[in-house]
Every structure is written in C-alpha cells, then in structure tokens.
Enzyme design. Structure first.
Site, PDB file in Angstrom:
ATOM      1  N   HIS A   1       0.838  -1.201   0.000  1.00  0.00           N
ATOM      2  CA  HIS A   1       0.000   0.000   0.000  1.00  0.00           C
ATOM      3  C   HIS A   1       0.877   1.256   0.000  1.00  0.00           C
ATOM      4  CE1 HIS A   1      -3.199   2.666   1.923  1.00  0.00           C
ATOM      5  NE2 HIS A   1      -3.812   2.150   0.876  1.00  0.00           N
TER       6      HIS A   1
ATOM      7  N   LYS B   1       3.427   4.308  -1.181  1.00  0.00           N
ATOM      8  CA  LYS B   1       3.558   5.243  -2.303  1.00  0.00           C
ATOM      9  C   LYS B   1       4.922   5.898  -2.172  1.00  0.00           C
ATOM     10  CE  LYS B   1      -1.062   4.850  -1.589  1.00  0.00           C
ATOM     11  NZ  LYS B   1      -1.703   4.235  -0.414  1.00  0.00           N
TER      12      LYS B   1
ATOM     13  N   ASP C   1      17.631   9.097  -8.506  1.00  0.00           N
ATOM     14  CA  ASP C   1      19.078   9.332  -8.502  1.00  0.00           C
ATOM     15  C   ASP C   1      19.689   9.402  -7.105  1.00  0.00           C
ATOM     16  OD1 ASP C   1      19.253   9.320 -11.217  1.00  0.00           O
ATOM     17  OD2 ASP C   1      19.424  11.489 -11.462  1.00  0.00           O
TER      18      ASP C   1
ATOM     19  N   HIS D   1      -8.246  11.407   1.886  1.00  0.00           N
ATOM     20  CA  HIS D   1      -7.361  10.255   1.678  1.00  0.00           C
ATOM     21  C   HIS D   1      -6.042  10.408   2.425  1.00  0.00           C
ATOM     22  CE1 HIS D   1      -4.935   7.324  -0.747  1.00  0.00           C
ATOM     23  NE2 HIS D   1      -6.069   6.649  -0.634  1.00  0.00           N
TER      24      HIS D   1
ATOM     25  N   LYS E   1      -3.241  10.565   5.272  1.00  0.00           N
ATOM     26  CA  LYS E   1      -2.979   9.859   6.528  1.00  0.00           C
ATOM     27  C   LYS E   1      -1.891  10.651   7.248  1.00  0.00           C
ATOM     28  CE  LYS E   1      -3.662   6.642   3.004  1.00  0.00           C
ATOM     29  NZ  LYS E   1      -5.100   6.551   3.017  1.00  0.00           N
TER      30      LYS E   1
ATOM     31  N   ASP F   1       1.803  18.445  19.234  1.00  0.00           N
ATOM     32  CA  ASP F   1       2.501  19.561  19.899  1.00  0.00           C
ATOM     33  C   ASP F   1       3.284  20.445  18.939  1.00  0.00           C
ATOM     34  OD1 ASP F   1       1.449  18.782  22.292  1.00  0.00           O
ATOM     35  OD2 ASP F   1       3.288  17.871  23.065  1.00  0.00           O
TER      36      ASP F   1
END
EC number: 2.7.8.-
Length: 419
Positions: A129, A131, A136, A327, A329, A334
């Site tokens: 899941h 991404k 380089d 979508h 997350k 603080d």
C-alpha cells in the site's frame, strides 16, 4: 529451535532485509522536506525529477491508473528509460489493474514487478500500500498519493481534489527510502532465483549486536526529539521485522503529547492500544482533534462511529469530513512532531499491508501540515456527544454489528494480531 537453526534463520532474515531495515527506523538531520498538498503538486514535482534523472528511477505504488495523471507519469518513465536511465516500478496485484501500458514497459526498458499478483498469494493477503519514489539517490517521495487523477474516484467525479499529502525529501533519509524499495524489489523475486544471489550488507556475525544497536538508536532518537533540531525518519512497515513500527511511532508521539494532538485519517479503526492512548491523552488535558473520512466504504461509515463513545466521553473532539474524499494519513503532535504517509489507522495498514510513513521532528513543514489539518477540521461536521448518544436504537445496533463484523474479520486475517 537449535542454535544452528536460529543462526541460519538470523542470516536469512538479514539477507532479505539488510542492516538498516533491521533497526526499525532512524532519525537523521540535515534533510530538506517539502510538503506537497495534492496530486497536482505531487505529480508536477515527481515528473520534473524523473525528467531530470540521470541514472536511476524507482517507483512503488498501490494504484497506477490509466488516466490523465497515469499517462503523464508513464510518459515520463518512458522518456527516462529512453535516455538510458534504469527505471524500476512496483505495483500491487490487486490495487492496480493489468494495464495496456505495462505491455509496453519491457520493450521500452522499464522493469516492472507486481507485488502479490493475486488476492491470496505468496505473501498471503497482504498488499503493498506504499507510495514511494526515489530519483538518482538525491530525491525521495513518500505519502498517501497514488498514481491517479485527483478528481476521480472509482469512476465518479469528486467535487474537489482529494485531500491528500506527500513529501519530497532530500538528504540522508533518501538512502533509507531507497533501502526499503530495494528490499521490496528483492522480496518479490526471491522465489525465482537463488537466495545466495542476494548480497547482504552486514556480516552475519554482526547480527549478535542487533539489540545493542537498537538501544543506541532509541536513545539517539530520544535525544534528537528533546534537542529541538529538525530531523526526519522513514518508517516502513512489513510482516517480517517491522510489524508494528508505524503504530509504535504514533504511540510514542501520543504518549509524549502535552498540548495538542491533531490526527486525520480516512479509515479510523485502530486497535485498543492506540485508542486507549488517545483517551489517556485527552484525560490528562491534551486537546485531541480527529478528522475522519467518510463515504468511501459504507461498511466503515457504520462501523467507525461505534468507537466514538469512549473517545467523546474522554473529551476527544471528532469531526467527519465530507467536503471531498479525505485520503490523507497525517498527524501533528505539539507542533513539533508530524507524520505523512500511506498508513491508515486500521487493521489492514497497521497489521497486514506494507506501508511507509515519514516522521518529522521540529521541521518547518510541520507548520503547514498543522494548518491543513485544522482547516479540514473546520470544514468537517463536528460530532456532538449529546446528539451521538441519542441516536436511534436501530442505528446503534447497525453500528455494533458493522464494528463486530469488521473486528472478527480482521482478527482472522491478521491471525489474532488485531486487538
């Protein structure tokens, strides 16, 4: 297990994972972090870096769509391969369909591997899941943004672009992202070539000091947290060694919170430890605000509110975001701790899927992330405790059934790991 067997198992784990990956995660300084607030910003940055790549492009994604965004990224990958750049792509076997463009990739020099091609495969039920991208060895990307158009969701047009984030990274943390990709690349192929062909980066006898290395790293992480210097950690979750790495990162931050916890997540179904940590924080006077996504999976829309009772009673502020598809997350604690990544706060992400988050300490990018979460909370529908408690009995029963069904299913899938 005999001493010889344990030694062989340790060497096998090390060969598969490598030194840095064994040690959960590390904070490094002297990094540059750029917060990307949408797919538009992410794709512009990613494609620009791919077009400037000189020798290496790595991309791992759960979803790769054959839409406008996917075609633009695909064209950039093909241009890079045509220049002689080594281009490698990992997609998920369930998250990504078998696209026509994939047939073109081998002929064009793009090396493509599919993680767990079937619903139940060599890696069980787990998905990648994550991404991620590395260009380089100078730039890395991590976040929640798939290769998909910002305004499309399952064939429907969204009223506004997805609420989602990624970060562009430069500095020492890039090597940690690269290591995670290389581990995944090797793992997918381990069933097709001899184990001996995968060279480890740590001598087997050095694994005896692993516990000491982890303790030193933990002390260093704590010192960096207290020291006020900007630093970054890449936190990858898998089913071999780092099973609870992301959850523990959240728990550590929530446990040290003194003033404010801001958390936004589309699938809020954490286990008891994380829920309890939020309740305890709220009871000791920390302001806790949760922004929860809605209207993607109807079953979760009924199940998630079952958790509100204990949270609201403790003083946690909850808002359901329906302006567009939430979508992202992300979280901020603080104003000096933040995270951006792919991990939902549910059983699949915390206990089963391969996930990746970036944790920021004292970094300037945290301010922009905090502002975005507070903005989403203001745009969302606040859950009133009195109104929640007065829900019709039918709706309360439906919520209990949905939550209980989810919990039983997740306990089976995670072999009892989900609590």
């Amino acid at each position: 297990m005999s001493a010889g067997g344990a030694g062989r198992f340790a060497r096998l784990r090390h060969t598969l994972l490598g030194r840095r990956y064994w040690q959960r995660y590390r904070f490094t300084t002297n990094n540059e972090v750029k917060l990307l607030r949408s797919g538009d910003e992410f794709f512009e940055a990613l494609i620009g870096r791919i077009d400037a790549a000189g020798h290496d492009v790595m991309l791992e994604t759960y979803i790769f769509c054959d839409d406008e965004a996917g075609q633009e990224v695909n064209d950039a990958l093909l241009r890079a391969a045509a220049r002689g750049v080594r281009v490698r792509v990992i997609t998920d076997g369930v998250g990504t369909a078998r696209l026509k463009m994939f047939e073109q990739w081998p002929l064009a020099g793009v090396d493509h591997r599919i993680y767990n091609p079937h619903l139940f495969g060599r890696f069980g039920f787990s998905r990648t899941h994550r991404k991620l991208a590395v260009i380089d060895d100078q730039y890395a990307y991590c976040g929640g943004i798939n290769i998909v158009d910002d305004y499309e969701n399952n064939g429907e047009k969204l009223p506004y672009r997805r609420w989602d984030f990624a970060v562009e990274l430069q500095g020492p943390v890039v090597s940690d992202v690269r290591d995670a990709f290389e581990v995944q690349w090797r793992r997918i192929r381990v069933g097709h070539r001899p184990l001996e062909s995968m060279r480890p980066d740590l001598a087997p006898h050095d694994t005896a000091s692993l516990g000491s290395l982890r303790r030193r790293r933990r002390r260093r992480n704590e010192a960096l947290w207290a020291g006020g210097e900007p630093c970054v950690a890449f936190v990858a979750r898998d089913n071999l060694i780092n099973r609870r790495a992301i959850e523990k990162a959240y728990l550590a931050a929530i446990g040290q919170a003194r003033h404010e916890i801001l958390l936004a997540n589309p699938y809020f179904m954490p286990g008891r430890k994380l829920r309890r940590a939020l309740v305890v924080a709220a009871r000791r006077g920390v302001m806790v605000k949760l922004v929860i996504g809605r209207k993607e999976f109807k079953a979760l829309d009924y199940a998630v509110p079952f958790l509100y009772h204990a949270l609201l009673r403790a003083g946690v502020q909850i808002a359901e975001y329906e302006k567009t598809l939430l979508h992202g997350k992300v979280a901020v604690v603080d104003s000096n701790w933040g995270t951006v990544g792919s991990s939902n706060l549910d059983a699949l992400s915390l206990m089963l899927n391969n996930e990746a988050n970036v944790v920021l300490l004292n970094d300037p990018a945290i301010g922009g992330l905090r502002e975005a979460i507070l903005g989403a909370f203001a745009d969302a529908r606040r859950i009133d405790e009195a109104h929640y408690e007065s829900r019709p009995a039918r709706l309360r029963a439906l919520s209990w059934i949905a939550y209980t069904s989810y919990r039983v299913a997740m306990k089976l899938l995670t072999v009892g790991g989900y609590d």
